[in-house]
Design an enzyme around this catalytic site. Sequence first.
Site, PDB file in Angstrom:
ATOM      1  N   SER A 128     -30.274   1.463 -23.280  1.00 15.83           N
ATOM      2  CA  SER A 128     -30.120   2.588 -22.347  1.00 15.83           C
ATOM      3  C   SER A 128     -31.380   3.411 -22.136  1.00 15.83           C
ATOM      4  CB  SER A 128     -28.982   3.502 -22.810  1.00 15.83           C
ATOM      5  OG  SER A 128     -27.739   2.911 -22.518  1.00 15.83           O
ATOM      6  N   LYS A 176     -32.476   3.918 -18.592  1.00  9.63           N
ATOM      7  CA  LYS A 176     -32.000   5.029 -17.758  1.00  9.63           C
ATOM      8  C   LYS A 176     -33.080   6.081 -17.546  1.00  9.63           C
ATOM      9  CE  LYS A 176     -27.065   4.593 -18.920  1.00  9.63           C
ATOM     10  NZ  LYS A 176     -27.035   3.573 -19.969  1.00  9.63           N
ATOM     11  N   ASP A 234     -17.858  -8.285 -22.159  1.00 12.59           N
ATOM     12  CA  ASP A 234     -17.821  -6.839 -21.962  1.00 12.59           C
ATOM     13  C   ASP A 234     -17.040  -6.452 -20.702  1.00 12.59           C
ATOM     14  OD1 ASP A 234     -19.279  -6.056 -24.192  1.00 12.59           O
ATOM     15  OD2 ASP A 234     -21.202  -6.139 -23.153  1.00 12.59           O
ATOM     16  N   SER A 284     -24.816   8.769 -21.335  1.00 11.55           N
ATOM     17  CA  SER A 284     -25.342   7.424 -21.082  1.00 11.55           C
ATOM     18  C   SER A 284     -24.399   6.605 -20.216  1.00 11.55           C
ATOM     19  CB  SER A 284     -25.606   6.712 -22.415  1.00 11.55           C
ATOM     20  OG  SER A 284     -26.547   5.677 -22.245  1.00 11.55           O
ATOM     21  N   ASN A 285     -24.063   7.140 -19.038  1.00 14.12           N
ATOM     22  CA  ASN A 285     -23.085   6.506 -18.156  1.00 14.12           C
ATOM     23  C   ASN A 285     -23.724   5.370 -17.366  1.00 14.12           C
ATOM     24  OD1 ASN A 285     -21.287   6.046 -15.825  1.00 14.12           O
ATOM     25  ND2 ASN A 285     -20.150   7.766 -16.701  1.00 14.12           N
ATOM     26  N   ASN A 286     -23.316   4.147 -17.654  1.00 15.06           N
ATOM     27  CA  ASN A 286     -23.915   2.976 -17.018  1.00 15.06           C
ATOM     28  C   ASN A 286     -23.683   2.930 -15.517  1.00 15.06           C
ATOM     29  OD1 ASN A 286     -24.855   2.048 -19.468  1.00 15.06           O
ATOM     30  ND2 ASN A 286     -23.093   0.730 -19.834  1.00 15.06           N
ATOM     31  N   THR A 307     -31.159   7.971 -26.009  1.00 13.83           N
ATOM     32  CA  THR A 307     -30.768   6.941 -26.954  1.00 13.83           C
ATOM     33  C   THR A 307     -30.510   5.626 -26.234  1.00 13.83           C
ATOM     34  OG1 THR A 307     -28.452   7.575 -26.709  1.00 13.83           O
ATOM     35  CG2 THR A 307     -29.696   8.629 -28.478  1.00 13.83           C
ATOM     36  N   GLY A 308     -30.396   4.569 -27.016  1.00 18.85           N
ATOM     37  CA  GLY A 308     -30.006   3.280 -26.466  1.00 18.85           C
ATOM     38  C   GLY A 308     -29.619   2.346 -27.584  1.00 18.85           C
ATOM     39  N   SER A 309     -28.534   1.593 -27.397  1.00 19.70           N
ATOM     40  CA  SER A 309     -28.195   0.584 -28.398  1.00 19.70           C
ATOM     41  C   SER A 309     -27.300  -0.484 -27.807  1.00 19.70           C
ATOM     42  CB  SER A 309     -27.531   1.206 -29.628  1.00 19.70           C
ATOM     43  OG  SER A 309     -26.402   1.982 -29.267  1.00 19.70           O
ATOM     44  N   LEU A 310     -27.639  -1.702 -28.121  1.00 16.58           N
ATOM     45  CA  LEU A 310     -26.825  -2.890 -27.928  1.00 16.58           C
ATOM     46  C   LEU A 310     -26.795  -3.591 -29.280  1.00 16.58           C
ATOM     47  CD1 LEU A 310     -28.491  -4.213 -24.645  1.00 16.58           C
ATOM     48  CD2 LEU A 310     -26.226  -3.181 -24.783  1.00 16.58           C
TER      49      LEU A 310
END
Length: 510
Positions: free
Chosen positions: A79, A82, A172, A325-327, A438-441
């Site tokens: 993320s 973004k 997903d 963090s809205n995709n 932030t970001g995480s997969l």
Amino acid sequence: MRRSSRLSLLLIGVLVAAGSGVTGAPVSAQDRDSLGRDLDAILANPGLAGSDVGLVVRRADTGEVLYHRAGDRRQQPASNAKLLSSAAALEVLGPDYRFSTTVLAAGRRTGPVLHGDLYLRGTGDPTMLAADYDTLAAAVAAGGIRFVRGNLVADDTWFDDVRLGSGWAWDDEPFYYNAQVSALTAAPDTDFDAGSIIVRVAPTSPGAPVAVDTVPPTDHVRIASTAVTGAPGSASTVSVGREHGTNTITVTGSLPAGASPVQAFRAVWDPTGYAAALFRAALGAHGVRVLGPTTRGGTPSGAATVATRQSIPLRELLVPFMKLSNNLHAEILVKAMGRARFGEGSWDAGFAAVDAVLPGLGVDPGRLFLVDGSGLSRMDHVAPDQLTELLIAAREKPWFRTWFDSLPVAGVADRMVGGTLRNRMRDSSAAGNVHAKTGSLTGVSSLSGYVTAADGRPLVFSMIANNVIGISVKPLEDAVAIRLSGQPAPAVPAAAGPRERNEWCELKGC
């Protein structure tokens, strides 16, 4: 084609950082000081062995590099992508940009009768709620239309018909963070999780079926439930799914009597149909009967406007977009940029618009590769040093304060301030200080943003970790941010918490 033409940029060499076990380039000479040693020690955590970690720290006012490890290596940003899509949207669309949703009539009017079709035309507004479609329906009734002899036509032609992004994982697909993109959509809540519904499951009496409903109520989905109410104190095994390619919501398992209701966010299949179903139901509730079926198509040029609704401006939308963090907000904005610049609401046109403004944001578009705006795709690749360039350049933009304030703030409990950092770095010098995305997969974690050092120097930083197995990188990211804020970095064990997973699961569950 733009996406394939830059794939060769993803093939880069591998160097091993001396003494750290982390894949990447060695630290530059100017960082052989206490800060450099401390950051080296954090990245030397044995849990990062075999992973690919890049970290860049710079002065925000002068651009001076204070620390650089593998900062030029492109990685999956999750993320943190973004940061690029939101800044580009502010450049291309502007902070005051609003989406519109309009009802139009095509045909002759005779008193309360419309001898033609009623059109619902969208431009991608992710903030449309069932209540907003109800307000539009009330306006149709107040305008005197009570009977439509033609069809209700859903016009989603502002965007193309590609609903899911390149490289998005098939498994997903049912989840709210992976919802489909459409110019007509609806959200179930004021977080504006467009294209999704909330499925609520409540216990009844032992042995009886559970009660299931949706927010908002809609006949666009079908509930297929075999779940039952278990004995008081029994285990909860309730599972909510959606059959691929359909709007059949499945509910299985058991929920103990007396337990609190369970809710699950699920993406709908075909958000255009979802929005149209909400609007058609609202029309009926206000006494407007549509004789024909719901169809799809473009609005004719001669159609008369009956009612319209404007969204909140982009400057306000940035708060739920970036804090949570809205995709879908990211993807809708990319397509909106394409439509604004090139008259085409597609990812390709959107990224052509993004590429055009990136140089003015300090970023070389030839050094990154993006196929979506959210970072959900595994095909996205960005280097930490490019993100620090963006963070520095953005400070000179007239919209900077709006953008800065939209970033999550470490340790602030209010979710619309702290966002995805609200539970991190509490009771440290970074709390209330670090403003970062932030970001995480799974296997990927990132944190990039701003921090003020103990001596008052404004700093920017970007840390991206890929190929992580068995640990969470977040405590290490926090240790970096805390050290930059002037407090000694906390010791982080090699097994630093559970492995990375999609951050959206932590927000609302998966």
